[in-house]
Design a protein around this motif. Structure first.
Motif, PDB file in Angstrom:
ATOM      1  N   LYS A  32      28.775 -13.210   8.123  1.00  0.00           N
ATOM      2  CA  LYS A  32      29.280 -13.839   7.996  1.00  0.00           C
ATOM      3  C   LYS A  32      30.031 -12.581   9.447  1.00  0.00           C
ATOM      4  O   LYS A  32      31.235 -14.015   9.871  1.00  0.00           O
ATOM      5  N   GLU A  43      35.823 -24.273   8.292  1.00  0.00           N
ATOM      6  CA  GLU A  43      36.493 -24.935   6.838  1.00  0.00           C
ATOM      7  C   GLU A  43      34.366 -25.537   6.347  1.00  0.00           C
ATOM      8  O   GLU A  43      34.509 -25.645   5.269  1.00  0.00           O
ATOM      9  N   HIS A  97      29.663 -17.509  -8.815  1.00  0.00           N
ATOM     10  CA  HIS A  97      29.456 -17.188  -7.164  1.00  0.00           C
ATOM     11  C   HIS A  97      29.509 -15.160  -7.520  1.00  0.00           C
ATOM     12  O   HIS A  97      30.774 -15.375  -6.696  1.00  0.00           O
ATOM     13  N   TYR A 128      25.863 -22.254   0.170  1.00  0.00           N
ATOM     14  CA  TYR A 128      26.808 -21.862   0.064  1.00  0.00           C
ATOM     15  C   TYR A 128      27.991 -22.357   1.102  1.00  0.00           C
ATOM     16  O   TYR A 128      27.836 -21.987   2.536  1.00  0.00           O
ATOM     17  N   ARG A 130      31.369 -23.754   2.309  1.00  0.00           N
ATOM     18  CA  ARG A 130      32.991 -22.696   1.709  1.00  0.00           C
ATOM     19  C   ARG A 130      33.615 -23.364   1.375  1.00  0.00           C
ATOM     20  O   ARG A 130      34.275 -22.514   0.078  1.00  0.00           O
ATOM     21  N   PRO A 131      34.145 -24.365   0.555  1.00  0.00           N
ATOM     22  CA  PRO A 131      35.510 -25.387  -0.088  1.00  0.00           C
ATOM     23  C   PRO A 131      34.717 -25.043  -2.190  1.00  0.00           C
ATOM     24  O   PRO A 131      35.290 -24.619  -2.778  1.00  0.00           O
ATOM     25  N   LYS A 132      33.266 -24.965  -2.077  1.00  0.00           N
ATOM     26  CA  LYS A 132      32.787 -24.489  -3.612  1.00  0.00           C
ATOM     27  C   LYS A 132      33.085 -22.725  -3.212  1.00  0.00           C
ATOM     28  O   LYS A 132      32.725 -22.392  -4.695  1.00  0.00           O
ATOM     29  N   VAL A 133      32.026 -21.839  -2.264  1.00  0.00           N
ATOM     30  CA  VAL A 133      32.563 -20.430  -2.929  1.00  0.00           C
ATOM     31  C   VAL A 133      34.534 -20.532  -2.446  1.00  0.00           C
ATOM     32  O   VAL A 133      34.211 -19.723  -3.703  1.00  0.00           O
ATOM     33  N   SER A 134      35.176 -21.460  -2.033  1.00  0.00           N
ATOM     34  CA  SER A 134      36.433 -20.874  -2.580  1.00  0.00           C
ATOM     35  C   SER A 134      36.678 -21.248  -3.909  1.00  0.00           C
ATOM     36  O   SER A 134      37.905 -20.303  -4.581  1.00  0.00           O
ATOM     37  N   ALA A 135      35.688 -21.795  -4.600  1.00  0.00           N
ATOM     38  CA  ALA A 135      36.418 -21.953  -6.479  1.00  0.00           C
ATOM     39  C   ALA A 135      34.999 -21.177  -6.761  1.00  0.00           C
ATOM     40  O   ALA A 135      34.809 -21.520  -7.802  1.00  0.00           O
ATOM     41  N   HIS A 136      34.366 -20.581  -6.582  1.00  0.00           N
ATOM     42  CA  HIS A 136      34.081 -19.455  -6.930  1.00  0.00           C
ATOM     43  C   HIS A 136      32.147 -19.944  -7.105  1.00  0.00           C
ATOM     44  O   HIS A 136      32.124 -19.449  -8.701  1.00  0.00           O
ATOM     45  N   CYS A 138      28.158 -21.005  -6.178  1.00  0.00           N
ATOM     46  CA  CYS A 138      27.318 -21.559  -5.146  1.00  0.00           C
ATOM     47  C   CYS A 138      26.094 -22.098  -5.689  1.00  0.00           C
ATOM     48  O   CYS A 138      26.438 -21.837  -6.900  1.00  0.00           O
TER      49      CYS A 138
END
Length: 152
Positions: A32, A43, A97, A128, A130-136, A138
């Motif tokens: 990362k 994004e 996540h 992973y 990004r939108p899902k990881v932002s919502a915690h 995976c």
């Protein structure tokens, strides 16, 4: 759980060899950082974590783990090796996540996949987006055999 049909995916990746665990997390953080330094962590970026070997069959010092970014064709060259992940049908599980959520998934996988036609020749993908990881959240994508999918 949902079932998804994914096409072949090209990824730019980094690999480490050694026992699974903390080293995999460190590789993910290194990856990362690498993407961030090259303005490639956007994004719409999706990163995959791929354990390539079964730890019950492969000695720790030979276990391979890849971390890769799915290439969309719009990225600038990033100086990493590129390979293709074969597409197919996958059972997709959303998981918190967190360290506990991920550990629980791996612990519960035999029960979760007991009634699925799992394709043991392909690795499980940690996805992973990004939108899902932002919502915690995976996702874990478990490969399914094509010929046994009727009724799923």
């Amino acid at each position: 759980m949902t079932i998804e049909k994914l096409g072949d995916m090209q990824i730019a990746y980094m690999r480490r060899t050694g026992g699974y665990g903390e080293g995999n997390r460190q590789l993910m953080e290194q990856f990362k950082r690498y993407l961030g330094e090259r303005a490639l962590l956007r994004e719409n970026t999706t990163i995959l974590g791929i354990a390539l070997d079964d730890p019950a069959q492969i000695p720790e010092d030979r276990q391979r783990y890849d971390v890769g970014m799915i290439l969309t064709g719009r990225e600038a060259p990033c100086g990493l090796p590129v390979r293709t992940i074969a597409g197919g049908r996958w059972a997709v599980f959303e998981v918190p996540h967190t360290e506990e959520g991920v550990s629980d998934f791996w612990r519960d996988l035999p029960q979760l996949a007991a009634r699925l036609p799992v394709d043991g020749t392909r690795p499980i993908l940690e996805r992973y987006a990004r939108p899902k990881v932002s919502a915690h959240i995976c996702e874990f994508c478990v490969p399914l055999r094509e010929s046994k999918l009727r009724g799923i």
